[in-house]
Design a protein around this motif. Structure first.
Motif, short mmCIF file in Angstrom:
data_model
loop_
_atom_site.label_atom_id
_atom_site.label_comp_id
_atom_site.label_asym_id
_atom_site.label_seq_id
_atom_site.Cartn_x
_atom_site.Cartn_y
_atom_site.Cartn_z
N GLY A 65 5.22 4.79 -1.85
CA GLY A 65 4.50 5.97 -2.30
C GLY A 65 3.43 6.41 -1.32
N HIS A 66 3.34 7.72 -1.12
CA HIS A 66 2.31 8.30 -0.25
C HIS A 66 1.29 9.03 -1.10
N SER A 67 0.01 8.80 -0.82
CA SER A 67 -1.08 9.55 -1.42
C SER A 67 -1.05 9.47 -2.95
N TYR A 68 -0.98 10.61 -3.63
CA TYR A 68 -0.93 10.63 -5.10
C TYR A 68 0.19 9.74 -5.65
N ALA A 69 1.29 9.64 -4.91
CA ALA A 69 2.43 8.87 -5.39
C ALA A 69 2.12 7.39 -5.53
N GLY A 70 1.02 6.93 -4.95
CA GLY A 70 0.63 5.55 -5.20
C GLY A 70 0.41 5.29 -6.68
N VAL A 82 12.39 -3.32 -9.26
CA VAL A 82 11.42 -3.11 -8.19
C VAL A 82 10.81 -4.45 -7.79
N LYS A 83 10.99 -4.80 -6.51
CA LYS A 83 10.53 -6.10 -6.02
C LYS A 83 9.31 -6.00 -5.10
N ARG A 84 9.14 -4.87 -4.47
CA ARG A 84 8.03 -4.66 -3.54
C ARG A 84 7.48 -3.24 -3.72
N LEU A 85 6.19 -3.09 -3.46
CA LEU A 85 5.53 -1.78 -3.49
C LEU A 85 4.87 -1.55 -2.14
N VAL A 86 5.11 -0.38 -1.58
CA VAL A 86 4.52 -0.02 -0.29
C VAL A 86 3.67 1.24 -0.47
N TYR A 87 2.42 1.14 -0.10
CA TYR A 87 1.47 2.25 -0.24
C TYR A 87 1.17 2.79 1.15
N ILE A 88 1.39 4.08 1.33
CA ILE A 88 1.12 4.76 2.61
C ILE A 88 -0.04 5.71 2.40
N ASP A 89 -1.23 5.33 2.87
CA ASP A 89 -2.44 6.16 2.67
C ASP A 89 -2.50 6.63 1.21
N ALA A 90 -2.40 5.70 0.29
CA ALA A 90 -2.14 6.06 -1.10
C ALA A 90 -3.21 5.56 -2.05
N PHE A 91 -3.31 6.25 -3.17
CA PHE A 91 -4.11 5.75 -4.29
C PHE A 91 -3.42 4.53 -4.89
N ALA A 166 1.86 -2.04 -11.53
CA ALA A 166 2.95 -2.88 -11.04
C ALA A 166 2.50 -3.82 -9.93
N TRP A 167 1.48 -3.43 -9.17
CA TRP A 167 1.04 -4.31 -8.08
C TRP A 167 0.39 -5.59 -8.58
N ARG A 168 0.06 -5.64 -9.87
CA ARG A 168 -0.49 -6.86 -10.43
C ARG A 168 0.56 -7.98 -10.49
N MET A 191 -9.04 -0.42 -1.87
CA MET A 191 -7.90 -0.49 -2.78
C MET A 191 -6.91 -1.56 -2.33
N ALA A 192 -6.64 -1.60 -1.02
CA ALA A 192 -5.68 -2.58 -0.51
C ALA A 192 -6.18 -4.00 -0.70
N THR A 193 -7.48 -4.20 -0.51
CA THR A 193 -8.05 -5.53 -0.68
C THR A 193 -7.99 -5.96 -2.14
N ARG A 194 -8.28 -5.03 -3.05
CA ARG A 194 -8.20 -5.35 -4.47
C ARG A 194 -6.78 -5.76 -4.85
N MET A 195 -5.80 -5.16 -4.23
CA MET A 195 -4.40 -5.48 -4.50
C MET A 195 -3.96 -6.81 -3.87
#
Length: 241
Positions: A65-70, A82-91, A166-168, A191-195
């Protein structure tokens, strides 16, 4: 990688074509790739669109997901495939949070001044916003196309809250654009550190999939590789080239 499905989810002021440079790179790596087209009319409608794409996938899914799509993948990503989540400059909202609630807490939000609402509550970016804050590292021709093809988002969609993040329960990967002026890098870092995400940084604006597609494709491939090996071996590590 043939059994891994990559589902790419665009953000606000965009559409599926924002992944046009990344899709062939992923396919060259042997992955099955789909880029959804979000309606951007409501958060629930966007989540439903991604959920349909997940349901159609044959095998495991890496959701990007990019941006809002996070926020969207954070909710839709609770599907068992869904096994992995990838955030690209995302919320990256947690349960009870939304993209909008996170944005409201940011120390600075210069993009705010270049957002224009219409009479029905849909938000668009100005040409200046695209050129100076959203995609400042693209050439003027690409910036013009981005402005002309942008997908206005209903402001209410930004307020859609997650019921379960889902990232939890899944490994998260986060690419930080170091020159992002839409979601500032310091906020992305938090956000990335919290995840407890695997983090990579790139000298990019808010749209690294357009300005640095090879970096984005390689980072997605890193996440996909984890699906076929030790499922958590990358999680929480700083990835360096």
């Amino acid at each position: 990688m043939s059994s891994i499905n990559i589902i790419l989810v665009h953000g606000a002021w965009a559409d599926g074509s924002s992944w046009a440079k990344v899709i062939p790179l992923l396919r060259d790596k042997g992955m099955t790739v789909a880029a959804v087209q979000l309606p951007l009319t409501s958060f629930d409608a966007d989540v439903a669109t991604v959920s349909r794409a997940i349901a159609l996938a044959q095998g495991d899914v890496v959701l990007v997901g990019h941006s809002y799509a996070g926020a969207v993948i954070g909710q839709a990503g609770n599907a068992p495939k869904v096994k992995r989540l990838v955030y690209i400059d995302a919320f990256a909202p947690d349960a009870g949070e939304s993209a909008g609630s996170l944005f409201a807490k940011f120390e600075a939000a210069p993009l705010n001044n270049e957002i224009r609402p219409d009479a029905e509550g849909f938000l668009s970016l100005t040409p200046k916003g695209i050129a100076t804050l959203f995609a400042q590292d693209l050439d003027p021709a690409e910036q013009t196309i981005l402005h002309a093809t942008q997908g206005p988002i209903n402001g209410a969609a930004l307020g859609g809250t997650l019921t379960q993040a889902a990232w939890r329960s899944r490994p998260g990967f986060y690419l930080i654009g170091e020159n992002d002026l839409a979601i500032l890098p310091v906020e992305q870092e938090r956000m990335a550190t919290r995840m407890n995400a695997t983090i990579k940084r790139v000298a990019s604006s808010h749209v690294p999939m357009l300005s640095h597609p090879l970096v984005v494709a390689d980072f997605i491939a890193l996440a996909a590789a984890g699906c076929q090996g030790d499922g958590n071996m990358h999680n929480g590590r700083l990835f360096q080239e």
